[in-house]
Scaffold this active site. Structure first.
Site, PDB file in Angstrom:
ATOM      1  N   THR A 125      43.298   0.795   1.217  1.00 23.56           N
ATOM      2  CA  THR A 125      44.642   0.424   1.650  1.00 23.56           C
ATOM      3  C   THR A 125      45.593   1.610   1.581  1.00 23.56           C
ATOM      4  OG1 THR A 125      46.577  -0.863   0.948  1.00 23.56           O
ATOM      5  CG2 THR A 125      44.955  -0.417  -0.739  1.00 23.56           C
ATOM      6  N   ASP A 126      46.628   1.576   2.412  1.00 20.31           N
ATOM      7  CA  ASP A 126      47.645   2.637   2.350  1.00 20.31           C
ATOM      8  C   ASP A 126      48.450   2.579   1.056  1.00 20.31           C
ATOM      9  OD1 ASP A 126      49.126   0.327   2.856  1.00 20.31           O
ATOM     10  OD2 ASP A 126      50.283   1.174   4.507  1.00 20.31           O
ATOM     11  N   GLU A 127      48.356   1.440   0.325  1.00 20.47           N
ATOM     12  CA  GLU A 127      49.157   1.318  -0.900  1.00 20.47           C
ATOM     13  C   GLU A 127      48.740   2.317  -1.971  1.00 20.47           C
ATOM     14  OE1 GLU A 127      50.122  -2.487  -2.453  1.00 20.47           O
ATOM     15  OE2 GLU A 127      50.441  -3.342  -0.475  1.00 20.47           O
ATOM     16  N   TYR A 150      47.443  -3.747  -8.489  1.00 22.44           N
ATOM     17  CA  TYR A 150      46.562  -3.864  -7.313  1.00 22.44           C
ATOM     18  C   TYR A 150      46.251  -2.489  -6.734  1.00 22.44           C
ATOM     19  CZ  TYR A 150      45.397  -4.201  -2.359  1.00 22.44           C
ATOM     20  OH  TYR A 150      44.813  -4.002  -1.132  1.00 22.44           O
ATOM     21  N   LYS A 154      42.733  -0.231  -6.471  1.00 23.86           N
ATOM     22  CA  LYS A 154      42.138   0.221  -5.200  1.00 23.86           C
ATOM     23  C   LYS A 154      41.996   1.749  -5.190  1.00 23.86           C
ATOM     24  CE  LYS A 154      41.290  -1.954  -1.926  1.00 23.86           C
ATOM     25  NZ  LYS A 154      40.047  -2.667  -1.496  1.00 23.86           N
TER      26      LYS A 154
HETATM   27  P1  NAD Z   1      41.591 -11.700   0.905  1.00 24.66           P
HETATM   28  O1  NAD Z   1      42.221 -11.871  -0.427  1.00 24.66           O
HETATM   29  O2  NAD Z   1      42.019 -12.566   2.031  1.00 24.66           O
HETATM   30  O3  NAD Z   1      39.993 -11.861   0.773  1.00 24.66           O
HETATM   31  C1  NAD Z   1      39.267 -11.309  -0.268  1.00 24.66           C
HETATM   32  C2  NAD Z   1      37.873 -11.912  -0.233  1.00 24.66           C
HETATM   33  O4  NAD Z   1      37.099 -11.297  -1.288  1.00 24.66           O
HETATM   34  C3  NAD Z   1      37.855 -13.412  -0.509  1.00 24.66           C
HETATM   35  O5  NAD Z   1      36.958 -14.058   0.385  1.00 24.66           O
HETATM   36  C4  NAD Z   1      37.337 -13.522  -1.933  1.00 24.66           C
HETATM   37  O6  NAD Z   1      36.638 -14.731  -2.198  1.00 24.66           O
HETATM   38  C5  NAD Z   1      36.431 -12.312  -2.025  1.00 24.66           C
HETATM   39  N1  NAD Z   1      36.241 -11.838  -3.410  1.00 24.66           N
HETATM   40  C6  NAD Z   1      37.194 -11.625  -4.341  1.00 24.66           C
HETATM   41  N2  NAD Z   1      36.639 -11.219  -5.490  1.00 24.66           N
HETATM   42  C7  NAD Z   1      35.297 -11.151  -5.269  1.00 24.66           C
HETATM   43  C8  NAD Z   1      34.197 -10.775  -6.073  1.00 24.66           C
HETATM   44  N3  NAD Z   1      34.360 -10.400  -7.348  1.00 24.66           N
HETATM   45  N4  NAD Z   1      32.955 -10.822  -5.531  1.00 24.66           N
HETATM   46  C9  NAD Z   1      32.781 -11.218  -4.235  1.00 24.66           C
HETATM   47  N5  NAD Z   1      33.797 -11.591  -3.447  1.00 24.66           N
HETATM   48  C10 NAD Z   1      35.040 -11.553  -3.946  1.00 24.66           C
HETATM   49  O7  NAD Z   1      41.785 -10.158   1.255  1.00 24.66           O
HETATM   50  P2  NAD Z   1      42.016  -9.451   2.664  1.00 24.66           P
HETATM   51  O8  NAD Z   1      43.459  -9.440   2.962  1.00 24.66           O
HETATM   52  O9  NAD Z   1      41.058 -10.004   3.635  1.00 24.66           O
HETATM   53  O10 NAD Z   1      41.606  -7.946   2.283  1.00 24.66           O
HETATM   54  C11 NAD Z   1      40.254  -7.509   2.432  1.00 24.66           C
HETATM   55  C12 NAD Z   1      40.185  -6.053   2.024  1.00 24.66           C
HETATM   56  O11 NAD Z   1      41.065  -5.277   2.824  1.00 24.66           O
HETATM   57  C13 NAD Z   1      40.608  -5.803   0.578  1.00 24.66           C
HETATM   58  O12 NAD Z   1      39.757  -4.838   0.025  1.00 24.66           O
HETATM   59  C14 NAD Z   1      42.030  -5.252   0.694  1.00 24.66           C
HETATM   60  O13 NAD Z   1      42.313  -4.386  -0.383  1.00 24.66           O
HETATM   61  C15 NAD Z   1      41.944  -4.511   2.004  1.00 24.66           C
HETATM   62  N6  NAD Z   1      43.199  -4.392   2.759  1.00 24.66           N
HETATM   63  C16 NAD Z   1      43.954  -5.493   3.029  1.00 24.66           C
HETATM   64  C17 NAD Z   1      45.108  -5.353   3.810  1.00 24.66           C
HETATM   65  C18 NAD Z   1      45.975  -6.530   4.153  1.00 24.66           C
HETATM   66  O14 NAD Z   1      47.036  -6.358   4.735  1.00 24.66           O
HETATM   67  N7  NAD Z   1      45.576  -7.760   3.853  1.00 24.66           N
HETATM   68  C19 NAD Z   1      45.472  -4.090   4.304  1.00 24.66           C
HETATM   69  C20 NAD Z   1      44.662  -2.985   3.991  1.00 24.66           C
HETATM   70  C21 NAD Z   1      43.525  -3.154   3.242  1.00 24.66           C
HETATM   71  O1  DAU Z   2      49.739  -2.127   2.878  1.00 28.23           O
HETATM   72  C1  DAU Z   2      48.515  -2.799   2.799  1.00 28.23           C
HETATM   73  C2  DAU Z   2      48.635  -3.936   1.802  1.00 28.23           C
HETATM   74  O2  DAU Z   2      49.438  -4.927   2.416  1.00 28.23           O
HETATM   75  C3  DAU Z   2      47.281  -4.505   1.396  1.00 28.23           C
HETATM   76  O3  DAU Z   2      46.555  -3.526   0.707  1.00 28.23           O
HETATM   77  C4  DAU Z   2      47.465  -5.738   0.505  1.00 28.23           C
HETATM   78  O4  DAU Z   2      46.207  -6.329   0.239  1.00 28.23           O
HETATM   79  C5  DAU Z   2      48.349  -6.739   1.223  1.00 28.23           C
HETATM   80  O5  DAU Z   2      48.613  -7.833   0.363  1.00 28.23           O
HETATM   81  C6  DAU Z   2      49.664  -6.099   1.653  1.00 28.23           C
HETATM   82  O6  DAU Z   2      50.486  -5.791   0.503  1.00 28.23           O
HETATM   83  P1  DAU Z   2      52.074  -6.035   0.509  1.00 28.23           P
HETATM   84  O7  DAU Z   2      52.540  -6.192  -0.871  1.00 28.23           O
HETATM   85  O8  DAU Z   2      52.766  -5.028   1.360  1.00 28.23           O
HETATM   86  O9  DAU Z   2      52.103  -7.433   1.318  1.00 28.23           O
HETATM   87  P2  DAU Z   2      52.928  -8.791   1.088  1.00 28.23           P
HETATM   88  O10 DAU Z   2      52.642  -9.652   2.266  1.00 28.23           O
HETATM   89  O11 DAU Z   2      52.735  -9.354  -0.260  1.00 28.23           O
HETATM   90  O12 DAU Z   2      54.446  -8.292   1.186  1.00 28.23           O
HETATM   91  C7  DAU Z   2      54.938  -7.603   2.315  1.00 28.23           C
HETATM   92  C8  DAU Z   2      56.389  -7.247   2.047  1.00 28.23           C
HETATM   93  O13 DAU Z   2      57.171  -8.463   2.013  1.00 28.23           O
HETATM   94  C9  DAU Z   2      56.625  -6.591   0.698  1.00 28.23           C
HETATM   95  O14 DAU Z   2      57.656  -5.622   0.842  1.00 28.23           O
HETATM   96  C10 DAU Z   2      57.089  -7.716  -0.201  1.00 28.23           C
HETATM   97  C11 DAU Z   2      57.837  -8.636   0.743  1.00 28.23           C
HETATM   98  N1  DAU Z   2      57.769 -10.074   0.432  1.00 28.23           N
HETATM   99  C12 DAU Z   2      56.547 -10.646   0.236  1.00 28.23           C
HETATM  100  C13 DAU Z   2      56.441 -11.981  -0.050  1.00 28.23           C
HETATM  101  C14 DAU Z   2      55.082 -12.617  -0.299  1.00 28.23           C
HETATM  102  C15 DAU Z   2      58.932 -10.833   0.395  1.00 28.23           C
HETATM  103  O15 DAU Z   2      60.058 -10.306   0.595  1.00 28.23           O
HETATM  104  N2  DAU Z   2      58.829 -12.174   0.102  1.00 28.23           N
HETATM  105  C16 DAU Z   2      57.629 -12.782  -0.129  1.00 28.23           C
HETATM  106  O16 DAU Z   2      57.603 -13.998  -0.401  1.00 28.23           O
END
Ligand code: NAD
Ligand code: DAU
Length: 336
Positions: A125-127, A150, A154
């Site tokens: 992730t970019d985070e 988190y 990562k």
């Molecule tokens: P998500 O939370 O929707 O899904 C995570 C999945 O992993 C779930 O199906 C969960 O059951 C499984 N899981 C959790 N712990 C586990 C374990 N110990 N063993 C096996 N399975 C397990 O997450 P997502 O948003 O789909 O993100 C997927 C990947 O992409 C993550 O690695 C996250 O860091 C990365 N990512 C997410 C975003 C985003 O915006 N959501 C952006 C960049 C990178």
């Molecule tokens: O940048 C990539 C990341 O994006 C991934 O690695 C993470 O898995 C994914 O959860 C996401 O992280 P963020 O913290 O950026 O996403 P989130 O949707 O939780 O929040 C997006 C922005 O919105 C953040 O600035 C917090 C704000 N927010 C979020 C929630 C849930 C609010 O203002 N209110 C809310 O209720």
């Protein structure tokens, strides 16, 4: 070609499996997922019964199970999506984040090394880069500076992946993507949470001043980029993925309200997220220039698709918000 995909029942992983198996029949996917609160087998309906798809319920930290799966399925490729993925949850309790995201990745890397695999793709992730000021972009050379449990978990996993490349020559690559949105996203994340709260005429909780910036990408664009890095990415390299769509949180929230014909009185400014990163923005020129990727979705159209999906799949999210999730939601917002 047997690929171990982990976390394939979550948001991005299930979109990935559904997409890749809809167009290819030359690969077998073994999906290892623990089915945490975020994992949902309903997400994988399109591949149920597909002869190239196998589901295994299990934990990536279980070294015995992982070893067994590598042996049984002659695994030569790994794509690691599995993670605890939500920043707010990591603030409430970090232990499971380090366990899954760090130890789990290390378990997969060890097995990958023992079985001489041909490619390991770590979905990061970019985070991990921390927070930007008003200007500038994250490049692959930006130093790691994670600010939440988190993102620190990562970032630790990323260093483990690179260590296995340098020490053992493991052919591993890392992608670092910005914020995803699209169908099947668990409604704790900003966009689905705001859509669902608006549909239910509930308050839309905006953290702090609402001016934090995220760089949004449609999940299909992320997955196409991940597929390309999996196929063509150079071992030991990191590839940033982003669609250059920076938005202030408050503007996304207003846009969603507008698209749903709801009033802005639903917006509620709440206490800020501790350690809240101010701005993320991705420079994705490396993947564009070296691998020829570019995002194909327009933000507004893809947001419309996403809103339509939540409108048409009410049962999917109603089941979630009426279950265990409600307890998390109450805990999360009771002090705000
Ligand atoms: P998500 O939370 O929707 O899904 C995570 C999945 O992993 C779930 O199906 C969960 O059951 C499984 N899981 C959790 N712990 C586990 C374990 N110990 N063993 C096996 N399975 C397990 O997450 P997502 O948003 O789909 O993100 C997927 C990947 O992409 C993550 O690695 C996250 O860091 C990365 N990512 C997410 C975003 C985003 O915006 N959501 C952006 C960049 C990178
Ligand atoms: O940048 C990539 C990341 O994006 C991934 O690695 C993470 O898995 C994914 O959860 C996401 O992280 P963020 O913290 O950026 O996403 P989130 O949707 O939780 O929040 C997006 C922005 O919105 C953040 O600035 C917090 C704000 N927010 C979020 C929630 C849930 C609010 O203002 N209110 C809310 O209720």
């Amino acid at each position: 070609m047997n690929i171990l995909v982990t976390g394939g029942a979550g948001f991005i992983g299930s979109n990935f499996i559904n997409h890749i198996l809809s167009k290819r029949d030359d690969l077998n996917i073994i999906n290892l997922d623990k089915l945490t609160y975020a994992g949902n087998l309903e997400n994988l309906k399109p591949v149920e019964g597909n002869k190239n798809y196998t589901f295994v319920k299990g934990d990536i930290t279980n070294a015995e199970l992982v070893d067994y799966l590598f042996r049984k399925h002659s695994i030569k490729y790994v794509i690691n999506f599995a993670a605890e993925s939500h920043v707010d949850r990591s603030i409430l309790g970090s232990e499971i984040f380090y366990k899954t995201n760090v130890t789990g990745t290390a378990v997969l890397l060890e097995a990958a090394r023992r079985y001489n695999i041909e490619k390991f793709l770590q979905i990061s992730t970019d985070e991990v880069y921390g927070s930007l000021g008003e200007t500038g972009l994250f490049t692959e050379k930006t130093p790691l500076s994670p600010n939440s449990p988190y993102s620190s978990s990562k970032a630790s996993a990323d260093t483990a992946v690179l260590a296995f490349y340098h020490t053992y020559g493991l052919p591993a690559v890392i992608t670092r993507c910005s914020n995803n949105y699209g169908p099947l996203q668990f409604p704790e994340k900003l966009i689905p949470l705001m859509i669902i709260n608006a549909l239910n005429n509930k308050k839309l909780p905006v953290y702090g001043d609402g001016l934090n910036v995220r760089d949004w990408i449609y999940v299909i664009d992320h997955n196409k980029a991940a597929e390309l890095v999996f196929e063509k990415g150079k071992p030991g390299e990191v590839y940033n993925i982003g669609a250059s769509r920076e938005m202030k949180n408050i503007n996304i929230v207003k846009l969603i309200l507008n698209k749903l014909n709801k009033g802005e009185e639903l917006i509620e400014y709440v206490k800020d997220r501790p350690g809240h990163d101010r701005r993320y923005a991705i420079d994705s020129s490396k993947i564009q220039e070296e691998l020829g990727w570019k995002p194909s979705f327009n933000f507004e159209e893809a947001l419309d698709n996403t809103i339509d999906w939540y409108l048409e799949n009410r049962q999917w999210w109603q089941r979630i918000i009426s279950g265990e999730y409600q307890k998390y939601y109450e805990l999360q917002y009771k002090n705000r």
